[in-house]
Design a protein around this motif. Structure first.
Motif, PDB file in Angstrom:
ATOM      1  N   GLU A   5       0.827  -1.198   0.000  1.00  0.00           N
ATOM      2  CA  GLU A   5       0.000   0.000   0.000  1.00  0.00           C
ATOM      3  C   GLU A   5       0.868   1.257   0.000  1.00  0.00           C
ATOM      4  OE1 GLU A   5      -1.959  -2.412   3.307  1.00  0.00           O
ATOM      5  OE2 GLU A   5      -0.421  -2.904   1.837  1.00  0.00           O
ATOM      6  N   LYS A   6       1.983   1.195   0.746  1.00  0.00           N
ATOM      7  CA  LYS A   6       2.883   2.347   0.814  1.00  0.00           C
ATOM      8  C   LYS A   6       3.501   2.627  -0.560  1.00  0.00           C
ATOM      9  CE  LYS A   6       5.465   2.489   4.424  1.00  0.00           C
ATOM     10  NZ  LYS A   6       6.572   2.215   5.379  1.00  0.00           N
ATOM     11  N   LEU A   7       3.829   1.554  -1.296  1.00  0.00           N
ATOM     12  CA  LEU A   7       4.404   1.721  -2.633  1.00  0.00           C
ATOM     13  C   LEU A   7       3.391   2.372  -3.582  1.00  0.00           C
ATOM     14  CD1 LEU A   7       6.325  -1.659  -3.061  1.00  0.00           C
ATOM     15  CD2 LEU A   7       7.319   0.628  -2.819  1.00  0.00           C
ATOM     16  N   VAL A   8       2.130   1.969  -3.478  1.00  0.00           N
ATOM     17  CA  VAL A   8       1.084   2.571  -4.305  1.00  0.00           C
ATOM     18  C   VAL A   8       0.952   4.056  -3.978  1.00  0.00           C
ATOM     19  CG1 VAL A   8      -1.409   2.622  -4.766  1.00  0.00           C
ATOM     20  CG2 VAL A   8      -0.211   0.431  -4.600  1.00  0.00           C
ATOM     21  N   SER A   9       0.936   4.376  -2.684  1.00  0.00           N
ATOM     22  CA  SER A   9       0.836   5.765  -2.258  1.00  0.00           C
ATOM     23  C   SER A   9       2.029   6.580  -2.750  1.00  0.00           C
ATOM     24  CB  SER A   9       0.746   5.833  -0.727  1.00  0.00           C
ATOM     25  OG  SER A   9       0.721   7.166  -0.281  1.00  0.00           O
ATOM     26  N   ASN A  10       3.220   5.995  -2.638  1.00  0.00           N
ATOM     27  CA  ASN A  10       4.436   6.688  -3.078  1.00  0.00           C
ATOM     28  C   ASN A  10       4.425   6.925  -4.586  1.00  0.00           C
ATOM     29  OD1 ASN A  10       5.394   6.714  -0.473  1.00  0.00           O
ATOM     30  ND2 ASN A  10       6.760   4.955  -0.737  1.00  0.00           N
ATOM     31  N   LEU A  11       3.924   5.940  -5.332  1.00  0.00           N
ATOM     32  CA  LEU A  11       3.850   6.070  -6.785  1.00  0.00           C
ATOM     33  C   LEU A  11       2.997   7.278  -7.173  1.00  0.00           C
ATOM     34  CD1 LEU A  11       4.093   5.057  -9.739  1.00  0.00           C
ATOM     35  CD2 LEU A  11       2.112   3.600  -9.281  1.00  0.00           C
ATOM     36  N   PHE A  12       1.827   7.399  -6.563  1.00  0.00           N
ATOM     37  CA  PHE A  12       0.948   8.517  -6.892  1.00  0.00           C
ATOM     38  C   PHE A  12       1.528   9.847  -6.422  1.00  0.00           C
ATOM     39  CE2 PHE A  12      -2.038   5.243  -7.893  1.00  0.00           C
ATOM     40  CZ  PHE A  12      -2.965   5.821  -8.745  1.00  0.00           C
ATOM     41  N   GLN A  13       2.232   9.822  -5.277  1.00  0.00           N
ATOM     42  CA  GLN A  13       2.841  11.064  -4.795  1.00  0.00           C
ATOM     43  C   GLN A  13       3.949  11.520  -5.732  1.00  0.00           C
ATOM     44  OE1 GLN A  13       1.637  12.913  -2.205  1.00  0.00           O
ATOM     45  NE2 GLN A  13       2.999  14.410  -3.174  1.00  0.00           N
ATOM     46  N   MET A  14       4.733  10.573  -6.259  1.00  0.00           N
ATOM     47  CA  MET A  14       5.766  10.910  -7.237  1.00  0.00           C
ATOM     48  C   MET A  14       5.153  11.501  -8.498  1.00  0.00           C
ATOM     49  SD  MET A  14       8.246   7.562  -6.899  1.00  0.00           S
ATOM     50  CE  MET A  14       9.078   7.947  -8.441  1.00  0.00           C
ATOM     51  N   ALA A  15       4.026  10.915  -8.922  1.00  0.00           N
ATOM     52  CA  ALA A  15       3.344  11.427 -10.116  1.00  0.00           C
ATOM     53  C   ALA A  15       2.855  12.854  -9.891  1.00  0.00           C
ATOM     54  CB  ALA A  15       2.176  10.510 -10.478  1.00  0.00           C
ATOM     55  N   ASP A  17       4.122  15.026  -7.746  1.00  0.00           N
ATOM     56  CA  ASP A  17       5.295  15.902  -7.642  1.00  0.00           C
ATOM     57  C   ASP A  17       5.900  16.205  -9.006  1.00  0.00           C
ATOM     58  OD1 ASP A  17       4.972  15.876  -4.911  1.00  0.00           O
ATOM     59  OD2 ASP A  17       6.511  14.345  -4.545  1.00  0.00           O
ATOM     60  N   SER A  18       5.715  15.282  -9.957  1.00  0.00           N
ATOM     61  CA  SER A  18       6.300  15.441 -11.287  1.00  0.00           C
ATOM     62  C   SER A  18       5.270  15.872 -12.331  1.00  0.00           C
ATOM     63  CB  SER A  18       6.941  14.119 -11.733  1.00  0.00           C
ATOM     64  OG  SER A  18       7.893  13.669 -10.806  1.00  0.00           O
ATOM     65  N   GLY A  57      -8.057  10.612  -5.626  1.00  0.00           N
ATOM     66  CA  GLY A  57      -7.352  11.859  -5.372  1.00  0.00           C
ATOM     67  C   GLY A  57      -7.869  12.627  -4.177  1.00  0.00           C
ATOM     68  N   VAL A  58      -8.371  11.917  -3.180  1.00  0.00           N
ATOM     69  CA  VAL A  58      -8.938  12.578  -2.002  1.00  0.00           C
ATOM     70  C   VAL A  58      -7.894  13.466  -1.323  1.00  0.00           C
ATOM     71  CG1 VAL A  58     -10.020  12.239   0.248  1.00  0.00           C
ATOM     72  CG2 VAL A  58     -10.535  10.671  -1.634  1.00  0.00           C
ATOM     73  N   GLY A  59      -8.202  14.741  -1.173  1.00  0.00           N
ATOM     74  CA  GLY A  59      -7.304  15.667  -0.497  1.00  0.00           C
ATOM     75  C   GLY A  59      -6.104  16.081  -1.323  1.00  0.00           C
ATOM     76  N   ASN A  60      -6.069  15.697  -2.598  1.00  0.00           N
ATOM     77  CA  ASN A  60      -4.945  16.047  -3.467  1.00  0.00           C
ATOM     78  C   ASN A  60      -5.443  16.674  -4.754  1.00  0.00           C
ATOM     79  OD1 ASN A  60      -2.543  14.731  -2.032  1.00  0.00           O
ATOM     80  ND2 ASN A  60      -3.952  13.012  -2.206  1.00  0.00           N
ATOM     81  N   ASN A  61      -4.541  17.423  -5.392  1.00  0.00           N
ATOM     82  CA  ASN A  61      -4.860  18.003  -6.687  1.00  0.00           C
ATOM     83  C   ASN A  61      -4.299  17.099  -7.780  1.00  0.00           C
ATOM     84  OD1 ASN A  61      -5.379  19.534  -8.917  1.00  0.00           O
ATOM     85  ND2 ASN A  61      -3.942  21.176  -8.422  1.00  0.00           N
ATOM     86  N   ASP A  62      -5.186  16.322  -8.404  1.00  0.00           N
ATOM     87  CA  ASP A  62      -4.765  15.378  -9.438  1.00  0.00           C
ATOM     88  C   ASP A  62      -5.105  15.874 -10.839  1.00  0.00           C
ATOM     89  OD1 ASP A  62      -3.745  13.695  -7.598  1.00  0.00           O
ATOM     90  OD2 ASP A  62      -5.367  12.231  -7.655  1.00  0.00           O
ATOM     91  N   VAL A  65      -2.591  14.677 -13.388  1.00  0.00           N
ATOM     92  CA  VAL A  65      -2.146  13.285 -13.275  1.00  0.00           C
ATOM     93  C   VAL A  65      -3.173  12.394 -13.960  1.00  0.00           C
ATOM     94  CG1 VAL A  65      -1.612  11.378 -11.715  1.00  0.00           C
ATOM     95  CG2 VAL A  65      -0.931  13.716 -11.108  1.00  0.00           C
ATOM     96  N   LEU A  66      -2.705  11.655 -14.965  1.00  0.00           N
ATOM     97  CA  LEU A  66      -3.596  10.771 -15.716  1.00  0.00           C
ATOM     98  C   LEU A  66      -3.258   9.326 -15.396  1.00  0.00           C
ATOM     99  CD1 LEU A  66      -5.679  10.193 -18.007  1.00  0.00           C
ATOM    100  CD2 LEU A  66      -3.747  10.236 -19.607  1.00  0.00           C
TER     101      LEU A  66
END
Length: 204
Positions: A5-15, A17-18, A57-62, A65-66
């Motif tokens: 789950e942490k890896l999934v979260s990190n993947l989306f956070q990297m996306a 950030d980039s 994307g709860v609480g995030n600006n997506d 991000v596609l």
């Protein structure tokens, strides 16, 4: 435990950030089948839940991000997002709707279907006649055998609100919604993709 789950979260956070960025998931059907399947492990269920939360994307600006997913079993996918919602559409109806939504993006179709899902509720609220079937009250027209002239509000006053069920979704519900919807993908937009495909891509 919990690392996936942490890896999934990190993947989306990297996306994020980039951004702008694309997350591509191959064989999405094998990664995320229906939750609650008999042989599903707790770890698998948590991964699916985390993936859905991140995609929402709860609480995030997506906005930039596609998430793009591929499958080899498109026939296993829900038909235009109806899922298990009761309906009486035939295969030919779905084919006709596909032609009618030419130029609609995936988002356009999702918005249209969400609107369609409320049509049975609207018709129930506006109905002036109901008929009884297996102790359930179903909205109908005045020519329906056994039709009783009443309203949802009157049935509610009689304590029968829990026995009211909307009619299944019909083709006319889609026709009504699509009559007021407009596609957001223009011919010009498609021409750009077609030119790119001819010059750089493949079609098979």
């Amino acid at each position: 435990m919990g690392e996936s789950e942490k890896l999934v979260s990190n993947l989306f956070q990297m996306a994020r950030d980039s951004a702008p960025s694309i997350i591509f998931i191959d064989e999405i059907d094998s990664l995320c089948g229906q939750r609650g399947e008999g042989n599903e492990s707790e770890a698998s269920r948590r991964i699916k839940t985390e993936l859905l939360v991140q995609m929402q994307g709860v609480g995030n600006n997506d906005e930039k991000v596609l998430v793009l997913a591929a499958t080899n079993t498109p026939y296993s996918l829900d038909q235009v997002h109806l899922g298990d919602t009761p309906h009486n559409l035939t295969e030919s109806d779905f084919e006709a709707l596909a032609r009618k939504t030419d130029g609609f993006s995936g988002s356009d179709i999702a918005v249209s279907v969400k609107d369609v899902l409320f049509e049975p509720v609207r018709k129930t609220q506006d109905a002036m006649f109901f008929y009884k079937n297996d102790n359930m009250w179903i909205p109908c027209g005045p020519k329906q055998p056994g039709a009783v002239q009443t309203t949802m509000q009157e049935l509610d006053v009689q304590g029968l609100a829990s026995q009211i069920i909307p009619q299944p979704i019909q083709r006319t519900d889609f026709d009504k919604v699509l009559a007021r919807q407009r596609p957001t993908v223009s011919k010009k937009d498609l021409d750009v993709h077609e030119r790119f495909t001819k010059e750089f891509g493949e079609e098979g």
